[in-house]
Write a protein that holds these residues in place. Structure first.
Motif, PDB file in Angstrom:
ATOM      1  N   ALA A 143      85.778  23.527  14.258  1.00  0.00           N
ATOM      2  CA  ALA A 143      85.334  23.610  15.645  1.00  0.00           C
ATOM      3  C   ALA A 143      84.018  22.868  15.853  1.00  0.00           C
ATOM      4  O   ALA A 143      83.876  22.065  16.791  1.00  0.00           O
ATOM      5  CB  ALA A 143      85.186  25.073  16.065  1.00  0.00           C
ATOM      6  N   PHE A 144      83.047  23.123  14.969  1.00  0.00           N
ATOM      7  CA  PHE A 144      81.755  22.443  15.087  1.00  0.00           C
ATOM      8  C   PHE A 144      81.903  20.940  14.876  1.00  0.00           C
ATOM      9  O   PHE A 144      81.219  20.146  15.529  1.00  0.00           O
ATOM     10  CB  PHE A 144      80.759  23.016  14.082  1.00  0.00           C
ATOM     11  N   GLY A 145      82.795  20.554  13.953  1.00  0.00           N
ATOM     12  CA  GLY A 145      83.011  19.136  13.709  1.00  0.00           C
ATOM     13  C   GLY A 145      83.583  18.432  14.921  1.00  0.00           C
ATOM     14  O   GLY A 145      83.190  17.311  15.259  1.00  0.00           O
ATOM     15  N   ILE A 146      84.505  19.101  15.613  1.00  0.00           N
ATOM     16  CA  ILE A 146      85.158  18.509  16.791  1.00  0.00           C
ATOM     17  C   ILE A 146      84.183  18.375  17.951  1.00  0.00           C
ATOM     18  O   ILE A 146      84.093  17.320  18.588  1.00  0.00           O
ATOM     19  CB  ILE A 146      86.362  19.372  17.211  1.00  0.00           C
ATOM     20  N   ILE A 147      83.419  19.429  18.207  1.00  0.00           N
ATOM     21  CA  ILE A 147      82.557  19.405  19.401  1.00  0.00           C
ATOM     22  C   ILE A 147      81.228  18.689  19.168  1.00  0.00           C
ATOM     23  O   ILE A 147      80.427  18.559  20.099  1.00  0.00           O
ATOM     24  CB  ILE A 147      82.302  20.831  19.926  1.00  0.00           C
ATOM     25  N   SER A 148      80.992  18.224  17.926  1.00  0.00           N
ATOM     26  CA  SER A 148      79.766  17.452  17.670  1.00  0.00           C
ATOM     27  C   SER A 148      80.080  16.030  17.230  1.00  0.00           C
ATOM     28  O   SER A 148      79.206  15.334  16.706  1.00  0.00           O
ATOM     29  CB  SER A 148      78.905  18.147  16.608  1.00  0.00           C
ATOM     30  N   ALA A 149      81.335  15.590  17.446  1.00  0.00           N
ATOM     31  CA  ALA A 149      81.729  14.222  17.088  1.00  0.00           C
ATOM     32  C   ALA A 149      81.280  13.262  18.184  1.00  0.00           C
ATOM     33  O   ALA A 149      81.779  13.305  19.313  1.00  0.00           O
ATOM     34  CB  ALA A 149      83.243  14.138  16.894  1.00  0.00           C
ATOM     35  N   ASN A 150      80.338  12.415  17.861  1.00  0.00           N
ATOM     36  CA  ASN A 150      79.801  11.477  18.854  1.00  0.00           C
ATOM     37  C   ASN A 150      80.885  10.554  19.398  1.00  0.00           C
ATOM     38  O   ASN A 150      81.649   9.964  18.642  1.00  0.00           O
ATOM     39  CB  ASN A 150      78.685  10.637  18.231  1.00  0.00           C
ATOM     40  N   GLY A 151      80.949  10.457  20.720  1.00  0.00           N
ATOM     41  CA  GLY A 151      81.921   9.593  21.363  1.00  0.00           C
ATOM     42  C   GLY A 151      83.233  10.266  21.685  1.00  0.00           C
ATOM     43  O   GLY A 151      84.049   9.719  22.433  1.00  0.00           O
ATOM     44  N   SER A 152      83.454  11.449  21.134  1.00  0.00           N
ATOM     45  CA  SER A 152      84.701  12.159  21.376  1.00  0.00           C
ATOM     46  C   SER A 152      84.704  12.776  22.772  1.00  0.00           C
ATOM     47  O   SER A 152      83.671  13.269  23.237  1.00  0.00           O
ATOM     48  CB  SER A 152      84.901  13.264  20.334  1.00  0.00           C
ATOM     49  N   PRO A 153      85.847  12.779  23.458  1.00  0.00           N
ATOM     50  CA  PRO A 153      85.914  13.428  24.772  1.00  0.00           C
ATOM     51  C   PRO A 153      85.714  14.940  24.687  1.00  0.00           C
ATOM     52  O   PRO A 153      85.466  15.597  25.700  1.00  0.00           O
ATOM     53  CB  PRO A 153      87.320  13.079  25.272  1.00  0.00           C
ATOM     54  N   LEU A 154      85.805  15.489  23.479  1.00  0.00           N
ATOM     55  CA  LEU A 154      85.628  16.924  23.282  1.00  0.00           C
ATOM     56  C   LEU A 154      84.204  17.276  22.867  1.00  0.00           C
ATOM     57  O   LEU A 154      83.913  18.445  22.604  1.00  0.00           O
ATOM     58  CB  LEU A 154      86.611  17.431  22.213  1.00  0.00           C
ATOM     59  N   GLN A 155      83.317  16.273  22.811  1.00  0.00           N
ATOM     60  CA  GLN A 155      81.959  16.521  22.359  1.00  0.00           C
ATOM     61  C   GLN A 155      81.193  17.399  23.336  1.00  0.00           C
ATOM     62  O   GLN A 155      81.159  17.151  24.543  1.00  0.00           O
ATOM     63  CB  GLN A 155      81.204  15.205  22.155  1.00  0.00           C
ATOM     64  N   ILE A 156      80.587  18.455  22.796  1.00  0.00           N
ATOM     65  CA  ILE A 156      79.733  19.352  23.580  1.00  0.00           C
ATOM     66  C   ILE A 156      78.312  19.328  23.018  1.00  0.00           C
ATOM     67  O   ILE A 156      77.335  19.343  23.759  1.00  0.00           O
ATOM     68  CB  ILE A 156      80.275  20.800  23.547  1.00  0.00           C
ATOM     69  N   ILE A 157      78.229  19.278  21.687  1.00  0.00           N
ATOM     70  CA  ILE A 157      76.927  19.274  21.012  1.00  0.00           C
ATOM     71  C   ILE A 157      76.506  17.833  20.725  1.00  0.00           C
ATOM     72  O   ILE A 157      77.242  17.078  20.095  1.00  0.00           O
ATOM     73  CB  ILE A 157      76.995  20.069  19.691  1.00  0.00           C
ATOM     74  N   HIS A 158      75.325  17.476  21.184  1.00  0.00           N
ATOM     75  CA  HIS A 158      74.773  16.146  20.940  1.00  0.00           C
ATOM     76  C   HIS A 158      73.589  16.319  19.994  1.00  0.00           C
ATOM     77  O   HIS A 158      72.508  16.750  20.415  1.00  0.00           O
ATOM     78  CB  HIS A 158      74.343  15.498  22.257  1.00  0.00           C
ATOM     79  N   ALA A 159      73.809  16.012  18.722  1.00  0.00           N
ATOM     80  CA  ALA A 159      72.768  16.241  17.712  1.00  0.00           C
ATOM     81  C   ALA A 159      72.806  15.134  16.666  1.00  0.00           C
ATOM     82  O   ALA A 159      73.508  15.238  15.662  1.00  0.00           O
ATOM     83  CB  ALA A 159      72.972  17.603  17.045  1.00  0.00           C
ATOM     84  N   GLY A 160      72.060  14.079  16.911  1.00  0.00           N
ATOM     85  CA  GLY A 160      71.959  13.011  15.930  1.00  0.00           C
ATOM     86  C   GLY A 160      73.309  12.417  15.568  1.00  0.00           C
ATOM     87  O   GLY A 160      74.097  12.036  16.432  1.00  0.00           O
ATOM     88  N   GLN A 161      73.583  12.406  14.270  1.00  0.00           N
ATOM     89  CA  GLN A 161      74.832  11.831  13.770  1.00  0.00           C
ATOM     90  C   GLN A 161      76.032  12.749  13.963  1.00  0.00           C
ATOM     91  O   GLN A 161      77.169  12.341  13.745  1.00  0.00           O
ATOM     92  CB  GLN A 161      74.691  11.489  12.276  1.00  0.00           C
TER      93      GLN A 161
END
Length: 231
Positions: free
Chosen positions: A172-190
């Motif tokens: 879940a954390f990997g999906i919502i913190s993937a930069n550029g993904s339409p499912l991104q919620i968390i914006h944290a560096g890489q």
């Protein structure tokens, strides 16, 4: 250097785990070979897709491709076990202590913490996935030993629940913190970028589905044992 060490550890974890699982199943030699070959081909496919950058969050097809690679083994195993008594018997025929001890490889989750220290992962993903895997791996052998002695049913339930939730949370954390993904919620560096590329992409696409299946089998065996226990 970290990528080099990680490649060795992850490939070893995959090879040893696949051979151990097929060897522990009460199946024929030909079935064992076929299963090992199939798992090897799946691993090769996962590596090829990662090498082609088809898992990247910035790639329009990245999220659905990596999602398919994670979900397909789980769905295929669940369907096969539900419709085939022989498949179900083969999965449930593996010893509980063995299935628990196999999670010793989860100590490799420490790589997430090292990648975060290098600035290649960010947000809650590496902390959750890293420490969750390390804790699961550290406790695997003690819990397996107690299970072997028939003294650990409540503890196995607790450990197995923690181990499975760790994987679910990591996904879940990997999906919502993937930069550029339409499912991104968390914006944290890489974010989770490192695990979208080799060698680390082998974790979500090969090892995570395998361990989720192992946890599922353990739950099924625990439920089976509870049904057989005298009321």
């Amino acid at each position: 250097m970290l990528d080099f060490i990680g490649t060795i550890v992850l490939v070893a974890a995959i090879i040893v785990s696949i051979n151990a699982l097929t060897g522990a199943m009460p199946i024929s030699a030909s079935q064992r070979i076929a299963l090992s070959v199939g798992a090897g081909l799946w691993t090769g496919l996962a590596a090829a897709l990662a090498a082609a950058n088809l898992f990247l969050g910035t790639n329009p097809i990245g999220p659905p491709v990596i999602g398919t690679m994670i979900a397909l083994p789980l769905v295929a195993t669940a369907v096969a076990a539900s419709i085939s008594p022989s498949v179900r018997a083969s999965l449930l025929g593996m010893p509980m202590p063995f299935l628990i001890a196999l999670n010793l490889w989860r100590l490799a989750g420490g790589f997430f913490l090292l990648l975060a220290a290098e600035g290649r992962l960010g947000g809650p993903f590496p902390t959750s996935a890293g420490w969750g895997d390390v804790i699961t791996g550290v406790l695997a052998l003690p819990v397996a030993w107690l299970a072997l002695r028939g003294q650990a049913s409540p503890l196995v339930w607790a450990w197995n629940t923690f181990g499975m939730l760790d994987l679910v949370a990591a996904l879940a954390f990997g999906i919502i913190s993937a930069n550029g993904s339409p499912l991104q919620i968390i914006h944290a560096g890489q974010g989770s970028e490192a695990v979208q590329m080799l060698p680390w992409s082998l974790i979500p696409t090969v090892l995570v589905p395998m361990y989720l299946i192992v946890h599922g089998i353990i739950f099924a065996k625990l439920a089976q044992g509870s049904q057989r226990a005298p009321g």
